[in-house]
Design an enzyme around this catalytic site. Sequence first.
Site, PDB file in Angstrom:
ATOM      1  N   PRO A   2       0.744  -1.236  -0.157  1.00 16.11           N
ATOM      2  CA  PRO A   2       0.111   0.195   0.061  1.00 16.11           C
ATOM      3  C   PRO A   2       0.769   1.422   0.037  1.00 16.11           C
ATOM      4  O   PRO A   2       1.752   1.403   0.981  1.00 16.11           O
ATOM      5  CB  PRO A   2      -0.828  -0.059   1.377  1.00 16.11           C
ATOM      6  CG  PRO A   2      -0.349  -1.255   2.127  1.00 16.11           C
ATOM      7  CD  PRO A   2       0.536  -1.962   1.195  1.00 16.11           C
ATOM      8  N   GLU A   3       0.677   2.091  -0.893  1.00 11.38           N
ATOM      9  CA  GLU A   3       1.192   3.349  -1.143  1.00 11.38           C
ATOM     10  C   GLU A   3       0.242   4.486  -0.666  1.00 11.38           C
ATOM     11  O   GLU A   3      -0.858   4.218  -0.135  1.00 11.38           O
ATOM     12  CB  GLU A   3       1.814   3.839  -2.458  1.00 11.38           C
ATOM     13  CG  GLU A   3       3.015   2.509  -2.799  1.00 11.38           C
ATOM     14  CD  GLU A   3       3.554   2.524  -4.246  1.00 11.38           C
ATOM     15  OE1 GLU A   3       3.634   3.482  -4.684  1.00 11.38           O
ATOM     16  OE2 GLU A   3       4.075   1.404  -4.555  1.00 11.38           O
ATOM     17  N   LYS A  55       2.670   7.315   4.457  1.00 10.05           N
ATOM     18  CA  LYS A  55       2.319   5.803   4.517  1.00 10.05           C
ATOM     19  C   LYS A  55       1.806   5.453   5.748  1.00 10.05           C
ATOM     20  O   LYS A  55       1.364   4.318   6.087  1.00 10.05           O
ATOM     21  CB  LYS A  55       3.149   4.742   3.831  1.00 10.05           C
ATOM     22  CG  LYS A  55       3.282   4.752   2.318  1.00 10.05           C
ATOM     23  CD  LYS A  55       3.909   3.903   1.686  1.00 10.05           C
ATOM     24  CE  LYS A  55       5.648   4.353   1.602  1.00 10.05           C
ATOM     25  NZ  LYS A  55       6.355   3.629   0.615  1.00 10.05           N
ATOM     26  N   HIS A  88      -4.355 -14.138  10.393  1.00  7.72           N
ATOM     27  CA  HIS A  88      -3.758 -12.982  10.120  1.00  7.72           C
ATOM     28  C   HIS A  88      -4.539 -11.725  10.898  1.00  7.72           C
ATOM     29  O   HIS A  88      -4.163 -10.702  10.642  1.00  7.72           O
ATOM     30  CB  HIS A  88      -3.404 -12.721   8.760  1.00  7.72           C
ATOM     31  CG  HIS A  88      -3.239 -13.802   7.875  1.00  7.72           C
ATOM     32  ND1 HIS A  88      -1.781 -14.330   8.094  1.00  7.72           N
ATOM     33  CD2 HIS A  88      -3.533 -14.618   6.693  1.00  7.72           C
ATOM     34  CE1 HIS A  88      -1.664 -15.615   7.365  1.00  7.72           C
ATOM     35  NE2 HIS A  88      -2.561 -15.479   6.367  1.00  7.72           N
ATOM     36  N   ARG A 106       1.763 -11.221   5.973  1.00  6.03           N
ATOM     37  CA  ARG A 106       3.139 -11.372   5.865  1.00  6.03           C
ATOM     38  C   ARG A 106       3.936 -10.723   7.047  1.00  6.03           C
ATOM     39  O   ARG A 106       5.097 -10.715   7.137  1.00  6.03           O
ATOM     40  CB  ARG A 106       3.905 -10.710   4.592  1.00  6.03           C
ATOM     41  CG  ARG A 106       3.312 -11.437   3.432  1.00  6.03           C
ATOM     42  CD  ARG A 106       4.000 -11.275   2.240  1.00  6.03           C
ATOM     43  NE  ARG A 106       5.549 -11.394   1.995  1.00  6.03           N
ATOM     44  CZ  ARG A 106       6.015 -11.023   1.039  1.00  6.03           C
ATOM     45  NH1 ARG A 106       5.841 -10.629   0.136  1.00  6.03           N
ATOM     46  NH2 ARG A 106       7.485 -11.417   1.138  1.00  6.03           N
ATOM     47  N   ARG A 257      14.451  -2.888  -6.963  1.00  8.93           N
ATOM     48  CA  ARG A 257      12.999  -2.865  -7.522  1.00  8.93           C
ATOM     49  C   ARG A 257      12.888  -2.613  -8.728  1.00  8.93           C
ATOM     50  O   ARG A 257      13.710  -1.977  -9.618  1.00  8.93           O
ATOM     51  CB  ARG A 257      12.339  -1.690  -6.710  1.00  8.93           C
ATOM     52  CG  ARG A 257      12.810  -1.205  -5.335  1.00  8.93           C
ATOM     53  CD  ARG A 257      12.105  -2.023  -4.330  1.00  8.93           C
ATOM     54  NE  ARG A 257      10.734  -2.180  -4.452  1.00  8.93           N
ATOM     55  CZ  ARG A 257       9.902  -1.130  -3.595  1.00  8.93           C
ATOM     56  NH1 ARG A 257      10.482  -0.259  -2.735  1.00  8.93           N
ATOM     57  NH2 ARG A 257       8.694  -0.876  -3.791  1.00  8.93           N
TER      58      ARG A 257
END
Length: 267
Positions: A2-3, A55, A88, A106, A257
């Site tokens: 997520p940005e 963020k 999760h 994660r 990246r």
Amino acid sequence: MPELPEVETIRTQLESILPFAIEKFTASQGLKKNILHTKLNLTGRTLTAAHRKGKMLDFILDDKSHLLSHLGMTGTWLITKTKPEGKHAHLILEGSGFFLTYDDPRRFGHLYQLDELSAQKKLNELGPDLASADFTFDFMVAALKKLKTRALKVALLDQKYFAGSGNYIANEICAHARIRPTRLCGKVKAAEYPLIFEAIQLVIKGAISSGGTTFQGGYRDTSGEKGLGVNNLVVFYQKTCRLCGVTPVKKIIQAQRGSYYCPQCQK
Ligand SMILES: [Zn+2]
């Protein structure tokens, strides 16, 4: 991952359910081990506001403490009527009528509960938010001059100057500014500064208005939905450049990246 636009989408949805009085909460072992960096003091507290810088989500509580939440790669906050059962669901806040859950498969997210001063200190580690009025043209030019030996795309990922950016945003800004991601900031011409500034506004606002962008299952909003922002992309994960409509997009690696650009449109 997520940005800024994805975190803003989540923030707006969370804000719509505030104030949220926490009757009790449960934290998983995974939260304590990987995500949480402070003690939690949430029982009987009320979440009164949800802010954001870059963020970082910044919940304000009624005792003036802050709950800072960075979503990492796969984190999100879910709003549900029933108690989430999934493994999760690392932090479950129980209120009257519904549940607010931090879910993160994660576990690369970060969570801190801090007093006002410490929270400000943490937020001050970030530069001006790309979507805010604090991010001005003059600030951007000064940043690019300071980072003159860095490639533009790599510079755009630096949260100390461009808070809220991430890999897809940095790629798309370079594309709309018609500059190759590998061009050094010091080689950007003065006439190109406005193009970069306009590209930042275009990419950030476009992605916010489409509710965020999803790749490889990394992002879900508070109802588990993926955003529609993927339709706006012109080079990122594209085969053909959508600026010119004909040239195959090139992919290279910069700072570990993926960088995507159009050899025709970007100089
Ligand atoms: Zn092109």
